[in-house]
Design a protein around this motif. Sequence first.
Motif, PDB file in Angstrom:
ATOM      1  N   THR A 233       0.856  -1.193   0.000  1.00  0.00           N
ATOM      2  CA  THR A 233       0.000   0.000   0.000  1.00  0.00           C
ATOM      3  C   THR A 233       0.894   1.246   0.000  1.00  0.00           C
ATOM      4  O   THR A 233       1.761   1.380   0.879  1.00  0.00           O
ATOM      5  N   VAL A 234       0.700   2.086  -0.988  1.00  0.00           N
ATOM      6  CA  VAL A 234       1.528   3.294  -1.112  1.00  0.00           C
ATOM      7  C   VAL A 234       0.628   4.515  -0.935  1.00  0.00           C
ATOM      8  O   VAL A 234      -0.390   4.657  -1.623  1.00  0.00           O
ATOM      9  N   THR A 235       0.994   5.375   0.005  1.00  0.00           N
ATOM     10  CA  THR A 235       0.255   6.615   0.227  1.00  0.00           C
ATOM     11  C   THR A 235       1.031   7.753  -0.447  1.00  0.00           C
ATOM     12  O   THR A 235       2.224   7.941  -0.164  1.00  0.00           O
ATOM     13  N   CYS A 236       0.375   8.421  -1.347  1.00  0.00           N
ATOM     14  CA  CYS A 236       1.055   9.508  -2.061  1.00  0.00           C
ATOM     15  C   CYS A 236       0.018  10.530  -2.551  1.00  0.00           C
ATOM     16  O   CYS A 236      -1.190  10.313  -2.429  1.00  0.00           O
ATOM     17  N   GLY A 237       0.509  11.622  -3.125  1.00  0.00           N
ATOM     18  CA  GLY A 237      -0.401  12.679  -3.577  1.00  0.00           C
ATOM     19  C   GLY A 237      -1.174  12.291  -4.828  1.00  0.00           C
ATOM     20  O   GLY A 237      -2.281  12.789  -5.048  1.00  0.00           O
ATOM     21  N   ASP A 238      -0.617  11.418  -5.656  1.00  0.00           N
ATOM     22  CA  ASP A 238      -1.262  11.061  -6.914  1.00  0.00           C
ATOM     23  C   ASP A 238      -1.294   9.536  -7.081  1.00  0.00           C
ATOM     24  O   ASP A 238      -0.513   8.956  -7.857  1.00  0.00           O
ATOM     25  N   PRO A 239      -2.168   8.871  -6.365  1.00  0.00           N
ATOM     26  CA  PRO A 239      -2.195   7.402  -6.442  1.00  0.00           C
ATOM     27  C   PRO A 239      -2.566   6.878  -7.820  1.00  0.00           C
ATOM     28  O   PRO A 239      -2.052   5.845  -8.248  1.00  0.00           O
ATOM     29  N   HIS A 240      -3.428   7.633  -8.554  1.00  0.00           N
ATOM     30  CA  HIS A 240      -3.810   7.174  -9.894  1.00  0.00           C
ATOM     31  C   HIS A 240      -2.617   7.258 -10.840  1.00  0.00           C
ATOM     32  O   HIS A 240      -2.394   6.361 -11.662  1.00  0.00           O
ATOM     33  N   GLY A 241      -1.853   8.318 -10.698  1.00  0.00           N
ATOM     34  CA  GLY A 241      -0.664   8.463 -11.544  1.00  0.00           C
ATOM     35  C   GLY A 241       0.345   7.366 -11.249  1.00  0.00           C
ATOM     36  O   GLY A 241       0.964   6.799 -12.160  1.00  0.00           O
ATOM     37  N   LEU A 242       0.494   7.073  -9.979  1.00  0.00           N
ATOM     38  CA  LEU A 242       1.439   6.024  -9.581  1.00  0.00           C
ATOM     39  C   LEU A 242       1.017   4.669 -10.152  1.00  0.00           C
ATOM     40  O   LEU A 242       1.858   3.883 -10.614  1.00  0.00           O
ATOM     41  N   SER A 243      -0.278   4.430 -10.105  1.00  0.00           N
ATOM     42  CA  SER A 243      -0.765   3.131 -10.583  1.00  0.00           C
ATOM     43  C   SER A 243      -0.452   2.915 -12.064  1.00  0.00           C
ATOM     44  O   SER A 243      -0.267   1.782 -12.507  1.00  0.00           O
ATOM     45  N   GLN A 244      -0.375   4.024 -12.853  1.00  0.00           N
ATOM     46  CA  GLN A 244      -0.040   3.915 -14.268  1.00  0.00           C
ATOM     47  C   GLN A 244       1.333   3.286 -14.482  1.00  0.00           C
ATOM     48  O   GLN A 244       1.590   2.656 -15.512  1.00  0.00           O
ATOM     49  N   GLN A 245       2.215   3.473 -13.500  1.00  0.00           N
ATOM     50  CA  GLN A 245       3.572   2.944 -13.607  1.00  0.00           C
ATOM     51  C   GLN A 245       3.605   1.406 -13.490  1.00  0.00           C
ATOM     52  O   GLN A 245       4.579   0.774 -13.882  1.00  0.00           O
ATOM     53  N   PHE A 246       2.550   0.840 -12.925  1.00  0.00           N
ATOM     54  CA  PHE A 246       2.559  -0.605 -12.662  1.00  0.00           C
ATOM     55  C   PHE A 246       1.547  -1.380 -13.502  1.00  0.00           C
ATOM     56  O   PHE A 246       1.618  -2.597 -13.591  1.00  0.00           O
ATOM     57  N   ILE A 247       0.625  -0.674 -14.103  1.00  0.00           N
ATOM     58  CA  ILE A 247      -0.506  -1.358 -14.741  1.00  0.00           C
ATOM     59  C   ILE A 247      -0.073  -2.227 -15.920  1.00  0.00           C
ATOM     60  O   ILE A 247      -0.689  -3.251 -16.224  1.00  0.00           O
ATOM     61  N   SER A 248       1.038  -1.850 -16.541  1.00  0.00           N
ATOM     62  CA  SER A 248       1.498  -2.625 -17.694  1.00  0.00           C
ATOM     63  C   SER A 248       2.405  -3.797 -17.292  1.00  0.00           C
ATOM     64  O   SER A 248       2.785  -4.603 -18.134  1.00  0.00           O
ATOM     65  N   ASP A 249       2.740  -3.867 -16.009  1.00  0.00           N
ATOM     66  CA  ASP A 249       3.613  -4.951 -15.526  1.00  0.00           C
ATOM     67  C   ASP A 249       2.824  -6.270 -15.474  1.00  0.00           C
ATOM     68  O   ASP A 249       1.751  -6.335 -14.873  1.00  0.00           O
ATOM     69  N   ASP A 250       3.368  -7.339 -16.075  1.00  0.00           N
ATOM     70  CA  ASP A 250       2.662  -8.629 -16.092  1.00  0.00           C
ATOM     71  C   ASP A 250       2.459  -9.207 -14.690  1.00  0.00           C
ATOM     72  O   ASP A 250       1.524  -9.981 -14.459  1.00  0.00           O
ATOM     73  N   ALA A 251       3.351  -8.862 -13.776  1.00  0.00           N
ATOM     74  CA  ALA A 251       3.267  -9.421 -12.408  1.00  0.00           C
ATOM     75  C   ALA A 251       2.155  -8.765 -11.588  1.00  0.00           C
ATOM     76  O   ALA A 251       1.733  -9.301 -10.568  1.00  0.00           O
ATOM     77  N   THR A 252       1.698  -7.623 -12.043  1.00  0.00           N
ATOM     78  CA  THR A 252       0.657  -6.918 -11.286  1.00  0.00           C
ATOM     79  C   THR A 252      -0.695  -7.617 -11.467  1.00  0.00           C
ATOM     80  O   THR A 252      -1.133  -7.842 -12.597  1.00  0.00           O
TER      81      THR A 252
END
Lengths: 306, 290
Positions: A233-252
């Motif tokens: 769980t990551v708490t940050c100012g832009d959680p949606h933006g952060l999620s974009q960094q991982f959405i293309s990862d096959d392991a996610t």
Amino acid sequence: MEATIIEARGLSKWFGEIMAVNNLEVAIGAGVTGLLGPNGAGKTTFIRLALGLYGPSRGYIHLFGQPPRNNLDVLNRIGYCPEIDRFYENMSGFEFVRWMNRLSGMDNKTAKRRAEEACELVKMTARMRDPIDTYSRGMRQRIKVAQALANDPDLLFLDEPMSGLDPEAREDIFSLIRHLGEAGRTVIFSTHVLHEVERVTSNVLLLHNGCILAQGDIRQIRGLIDEHPHAITVTCGDPHGLSQQFISDDATLSLEFSEGAVTLRTRDPNTAYQHLNELILNGAFAIEAMTCPDDNLQSVFEYLIK
Amino acid sequence: MTTQTCLSESAIVTRDKRSYWTFTGGAFAHATTMMIRHKRIVLAALVTLAPVIIPLLLPLLTKSEFSEDGIKIFKFLMEQIYLKAMAPLLALFFGCMLIGEDIEQQTIPYIVTRPIPRSALVLGRFGAYVFMSAVILLTSVVLTFAACTAVGKLEFCRETIVLLAHYAGVGVASLLGYGALTTFLGAISRKPIIIGVLFMFGWQRLATIVPGAVDFLTIEKYLNALLPAMATERQNTVVKLALIEFQKKQLIIDASKAGLSLLIIVAALIVATCLVIRYREYSQSRTAAG
């Protein structure tokens, strides 16, 4: 000090047709070890085998390199706080601890002094002269712990020591167990309440239906479950933006959003942590906190017993 | 809570100093304290002291020759009441609880996880039983003797003092014999009192009338052989029952052999008790255990 304090190989115990523990392979060293499992998992039977109250049906268990059953050298080095709430009722807590000391071979003077010290250790000095039958459940539990500690044992078995304790007493016992572990003692702490173990140790032995589900550091156990998704769980100012960094990862596997945070579930936690470190270093996202909600015995236990 | 986790530094030193007799003394002191605090000690003392009033009451209740003969009354009370009823009762009161009460009250795990030699535990506790029950029994015997002197024909002289000492010795022997039996029963059975009663007041009576040498399988046989030679008639070989009357052949053993046999029985039962504690798995709550 011995590297392995408790060693069991092929340890089995059955009562008639009931298999209480089955083919346990255990190696426990110094420090606090949580013996974890639901009721009927075999925790108490394992402790009783370790104490020599039962003989193994098959296999063996050694404490300090020796079989414990009727072994006075081994018994001389252990303390035992039983699960069951039984005492000699017609005496005070202090007297109970003192008599247990006498039966441990201490002379009267030493037994008395050590009983006072043990009662002080569990914060029972003020009430230790009162009859046991006037004690609350928590006080009785403290006295049970005191009698186990009075012999200054190298190895301490605490069978469900938190049962019936009030919050303050629980904190005291948690603190005592942690400090005993830090002092190099071996403490076997049995419970079916997962968060209790987390309070005192990360070293666990998970039992279920008499078998070992897992043994070792809870994080290592967690690592063994490679198919079970790891949550971050990551708490940050832009959680949606952060999620974009991982959405293309096959392991996610999934991304869950809550207020100001995103929970990432991945099959490859190492790569995910590495990626997060890079993002922190780049300053791309103002990451405020990062927690691992799955690094929790409850989730591991639930996963393991499925 | 403070960060103190260890007791005083003398711990290891104390461990090394522990001797067998320190353990035995601890077990003796613990068991004695437990008996003194037990409610049943009052009942045991009252029951055991009750025969004291018999010699005083008999002359008031009956005018028979027996009621005025202190020596006959004393012998009768010793042989029929103290040795056949009071000593077995005291053994049932206290012997059964020596180990049996820890099993019944589920405090046995505290005991058997102590580094105490099992023989020291049993010897210490058995010693406490003998001490406590002997104090109660002998107090009553001496008071009964004193009461019988008031009736007449029992003078306070050397001969009668020897008689009193002899009966007191047999009384202690009976406590040893029955106590060893009940201690063993307490360790091995969940119903030691029932089995004890059946043995003492059932089997021992039956064995005296059953043909053959089965009376050797009783404790009473050896105790009877230890009684003073001048005691009232024993070894009655004619058995009269409601339906039949027959001759029972009784083998008589002398006092020294009886004493030796009794000691062997006591030692065997104590050793057996130690072995039971050593090898029995005390599992009060297997199914409930986690």
